[in-house]
Structures are given as structure tokens and as C-alpha cells.
Design a protein around this motif. Structure first.
Motif: not given
Length: 501
Positions: A330-331, A358-359, A383-385
Motif C-alpha cells: 500500500i505504501g 507504527g513502531a 505492523v501494517t502502519v
């Protein structure tokens, strides 16, 4: 079976079997991506079968990328001298044979040795792809060829851990982890047959001199860096580990000096010396090493946490990597389609900030975990972010670094960037594996993941600082491969594209 040698009277016509060449190149690249990630989920099985400890696992995973990266630039020069078809077929045959040797390894030492050899075979194989495509495609067709590679290679990076988990958990014919290497045999043999009958014969240039001194310096410097990073934690960081890392830095400095002297004497260096005099390019190399070291290292820790810390099966751990892969896709799509052209290098600054966010989310998710009722869905948001931020950087990073080099230096620069990316990933495996296992020995799996996130945050902050020294605009996609639409392609072979996670 057809004759792969083009006849003189048809030299001006497009080569009849050129699309088969494209298919074989894609297969070779996917085999590389699979072998770079498919072993990640094999840790517990390797421990049971071969008695592999944490250090052995780090070498099995990172050793492949180490020899691949150390040999990529040399592999391109060998293709120039001896012919890309010959080196491609040799590399593909060696890669397939090494896969069989890995599957048959009787102990962990043998497996590590065969993985190192497999990476070296990949270094002969992969750099020939771009040169072969340039020789057989021209103009708009060549631009389309490169447009095909991105999605296909992205898919290869995603399916590695999933396929590895499926094969190990399925335990087909009782092969267990060995099947993750055996899967290369039918693919490699089929690709070898197609390549032998479809890739046209074209002689190399015997006047090209291969800089063996430079190659030895690179390999030795990489080994001197990787050895203490893999062994240091278990050995208690004795004096030799620090001396080895110091010798590695000295070796890389000697390599840069030797390349300049080689060029000044009128001989062909491995790396165009002008590249090393461009500040934006040299700091970009550091940025690539930091970014991919953190990305590959964190992906490994995620897999180890799921398998060792939460007792996931290999198949479940493979699926547990999907949120990261989907976020990265996606990114990358957002960055490539919208942001990079509109906001320039700011996309490289937004990406790591999203990763840091995200972390932070993942950190809080880990704090709230209940070991008894853990589900992977509990860490999917963080994890997704993080994956979205990584994808934003991956899609654009090479183009901004390559914008700092001259048109005539594109081939050499692209090969060096891919080599540093691979070596950086190998070093990331060593560093993050050591950080994680240091806490795992006390039973603190969550603490090990936390420490890995701290290390990644430090690398991302350093990478963020480096982005301000890169060009404000990236180089267009077709120019990254030395392609001018409507004109024939030419140049030396190098790795095709930056790999994802």
C-alpha cells in the motif's frame, strides 16, 4: 528447439523469443527474493533437525544476502567480459545446484557453507538480467518491460515467508525445512532449459579487465564486518570482534582508494570512481544500508517472536508476515503513484515518520499482550502502519539517490546500490538477531522485541537525517535503467530493481 543465435539479415528485426527472455529474468529474480525470505520461518525446525542455535540461524538467513551483495558488482563485470548469456546460464545452474546442496545439508555448518555459495551463485546470475533485456528490447517495449517488474517482484517478496511456512508445516514427504530449498529445483531446471534455448548468443568483450583486487577487498571487508556482528553476542564481545570491525572499515577505505588508482592507471575499476566523490551518492549508500538493515532485521524479529515467543507454527508465522507485506504494498503504491512526483524527497521523510508511528503503536500493543490468549490480530495495526511507511521509502529511495549521479554512471551506481542493499540486510539480520536473542535467553520475548524496536527507531532517525542531503527530485523510472523511450538500450548489467522486504 530453435537456434538462439540471431542471423545477420534479421538483426534489425525484434528478436523473436524476447518475451521468453523476460519470463526467465522474472523467474530468476523471484528465486532470489524467495531465497532471501523463505528461510525466515524455518528457525525452530532447523534447531530440531540440525541443532542450529541463534548464531547458526543468523548465518543461514544473513549469509546468503552477504555473499550476494558482496559479489553483485563483480558479477556484472564478469558478464561484460565473458558474455551475459554464459554467465546467466552458469549462475542459474550453480544457484539450482546449491539449492539441492542446501536441502541435503547434514549439519548446520554445511548448510551455512551452501547458503554462502548460493548467494555467490546469485551474484553471478542476477546482474545479467538488465543487460540481456537491453540487448533484446528497445524503445517503448523496454519501458513496458521495466513496468512489469515492480508488481511481479513485489509479489515475490510477499509470498516468500508464506510459501516457506506452507511447505514446512505441510511436511510433504517428510522433508520438513528441506522443501524450502527443493522448491527451487523444478523452477531452476525449467528456467535453465528455457534460457538455454531462448537467450541469444552474444560474445562478451575480452578487452574488459576484471578488477580482482577490488573484488577481494570488498569480500574481505564484508566478511570482517559480518563475522563479529554474528558471533560477538554469544562470544561476549572479545577484543577480536572490535579489531575485526575496525579492519572492515579500513578495508572499505582501501577499496575506495584502490578504485581511484585503478581508474587513474587506465584500467577498469569495479565502481566508477566519480560516484565515490559525489556526497549525495555516498550518504545515500549509508541511507540504504541503515534503512534495509532495519527493515529486514525487524521482519526477522517479528517472525522469531511469533514462532519462538508465541509458539506459532511455520505456516502461522508466514501468514503473520502478511500485514507487513500488505502495508508495504500500500505504501509503495501511494508513494509511486502520487507522492514522489508531487512532494519530492519529502516522501522519504514522511515514510520513516510513519514507520516510527507504527513502531510506537506496536510497542503499546506488545505491552498489552496476554501470552495465554495471544492472536496475531492484536499486533496487526502497528505492523501494517510500519509497513506502509516502509513501502513509501522503498518505492522512491533509489530514484532520489540515482538523481545525484551522471547519466553515464547509472549502470555502475545501480549495481552498487543493490549490493549495499543486500549487505545492509545481512548486517541487519546479524544485529537484530543478536539484540533479540540476548533477551530471549532470559525468557523475555517481549523485551527482545522492544529492544529491536529501539534499535530500529535509532536507524530510522539516522536515515531521516540523511534524506535531507539527497536531491530534492528523483530520477524518472525509465532513466534509472538507462532507458530513453524510443532509443536502443545499452550499458553494463546490474541488478534490476530494489527488492522489497
Amino acid at each position: 528447439m530453435h537456434d538462439p543465435s540471431p542471423t545477420p539479415d534479421r538483426a534489425a528485426e525484434p528478436y523473436r523469443w524476447r518475451w521468453l527472455i523476460l519470463a526467465v529474468m522474472i523467474v530468476a529474480e523471484i528465486m532470489d527474493l524467495l531465497d532471501a525470505s523463505i528461510v525466515n520461518v524455518a528457525g525452530p525446525d532447523l534447531e530440531k533437525s540440525l541443532g542450529a542455535g541463534s548464531v547458526g540461524l543468523q548465518w543461514v538467513i544473513g549469509g546468503y544476502a552477504l555473499t550476494l551483495g558482496a559479489g553483485l558488482v563483480l558479477g556484472g563485470r564478469l558478464g561484460d567480459r565473458y558474455g551475459r548469456r554464459r554467465m546467466f546460464l552458469t549462475g542459474l545452474a550453480a544457484f539450482t545446484a546449491c539449492s539441492l546442496l542446501c536441502a541435503a545439508a547434514p549439519d548446520i555448518g554445511s548448510l551455512i557453507t551452501f547458503r554462502l555459495l548460493q548467494g555467490a551463485a546469485g551474484a553471478m546470475l542476477l546482474p545479467q538480467g538488465l543487460g540481456l533485456l537491453r540487448e533484446n528490447f528497445t524503445g517503448p517495449e523496454l519501458t513496458k518491460v521495466f513496468a512489469i517488474f515492480g508488481p511481479v517482484l513485489g509479489l515475490g517478496g510477499i509470498i516468500g515467508p508464506v510459501l516457506g511456512g506452507f511447505l514446512i508445516e505441510g511436511d510433504f514427504f517428510g522433508l520438513g525445512w528441506r522443501s524450502v530449498f527443493l522448491v527451487n529445483l523444478p523452477i531452476g531446471i525449467a528456467a535453465l532449459i528455457v534460457a538455454a534455448t531462448s537467450v541469444p548468443r552474444k560474445a562478451g568483450d575480452p578487452t574488459v579487465r576484471v578488477d580482482t583486487t577490488g573484488a577481494v577487498l570488498v569480500v574481505a571487508s564484508c566478511a570482517l564486518l559480518a563475522l563479529p556482528l554474528n558471533q560477538g553476542q554469544e562470544a561476549g564481545w572479545p577484543l577480536w570482534t572490535w579489531l575485526s570491525m575496525g579492519a572492515s572499515v579500513t578495508g572499505f577505505a582501501l577499496f575506495a582508494l584502490q578504485q581511484r588508482r585503478t581508474a587513474a592507471s587506465g584500467r577498469e575499476p569495479l565502481v566508477t570512481p566519480g560516484l565515490l566523490r559525489k556526497p549525495a551518492f555516498t550518504v545515500g549508500l549509508g541511507g540504504i544500508a541503515l534503512f534495509f538493515g532495519g527493515l529486514i532485521g525487524t521482519q526477522l524479529v517479528l517472525t522469531l517472536f511469533l514462532q519462538i515467543g508465541r509458539h506459532f507454527t511455520a505456516g502461522q508465522a508466514g501468514l503473520g508476515n502478511l500485514p507487513l507485506a500488505v502495508g508495504t504494498a500500500i505504501g509503495g503504491a501511494v508513494s509511486g503513484a502520487f507522492l514522489a512526483d508531487r512532494i519530492g524527497r519529502k516522501v522519504l521523510q514522511i515514510g520513516p515518520l510513519v514507520q516510527l508511528a507504527g513502531a510506537a503503536v506496536l510497542w503499546s500493543e506488545l505491552d498489552g499482550l496476554d501470552a495465554a490468549s495471544f492472536s496475531v490480530w492484536e499486533i496487526v495495526p502497528g505492523v501494517t502502519v510500519a509497513g506502509v511507511g516502509a513501502g513509501m521509502v522503498i518505492a522512491a529511495l533509489f530514484s532520489f539517490i540515482l538523481a545525484a549521479v551522471d547519466d553515464a554512471e547509472i549502470g555502475s551506481a545501480s549495481g552498487v546500490l543493490s549490493a549495499v542493499q543486500a549487505v545492509g540486510g545481512s548486517i541487519g539480520v546479524a544485529v537484530f538477531g543478536s539484540v533479540f536473542f540476548a533477551r530471549v535467553r532470559t525468557g523475555d520475548f517481549t523485551g527482545g522485541f522492544h529492544r529491536a524496536l529501539i534499535v530500529q527507531a535509532g536507524l530510522l532517525v539516522a536515515f531521516l537525517a540523511i534524506t535531507f542531503l539527497l536531491p530534492r527530485k528523483g530520477r524518472p523510472e525509465e532513466e534509472q535503467h538507462g532507458v530513453t523511450p524510443g532509443a536502443p538500450g545499452s550499458g553494463t548489467g546490474e541488478h534490476l530493481t530494489p527488492s522489497g522486504s
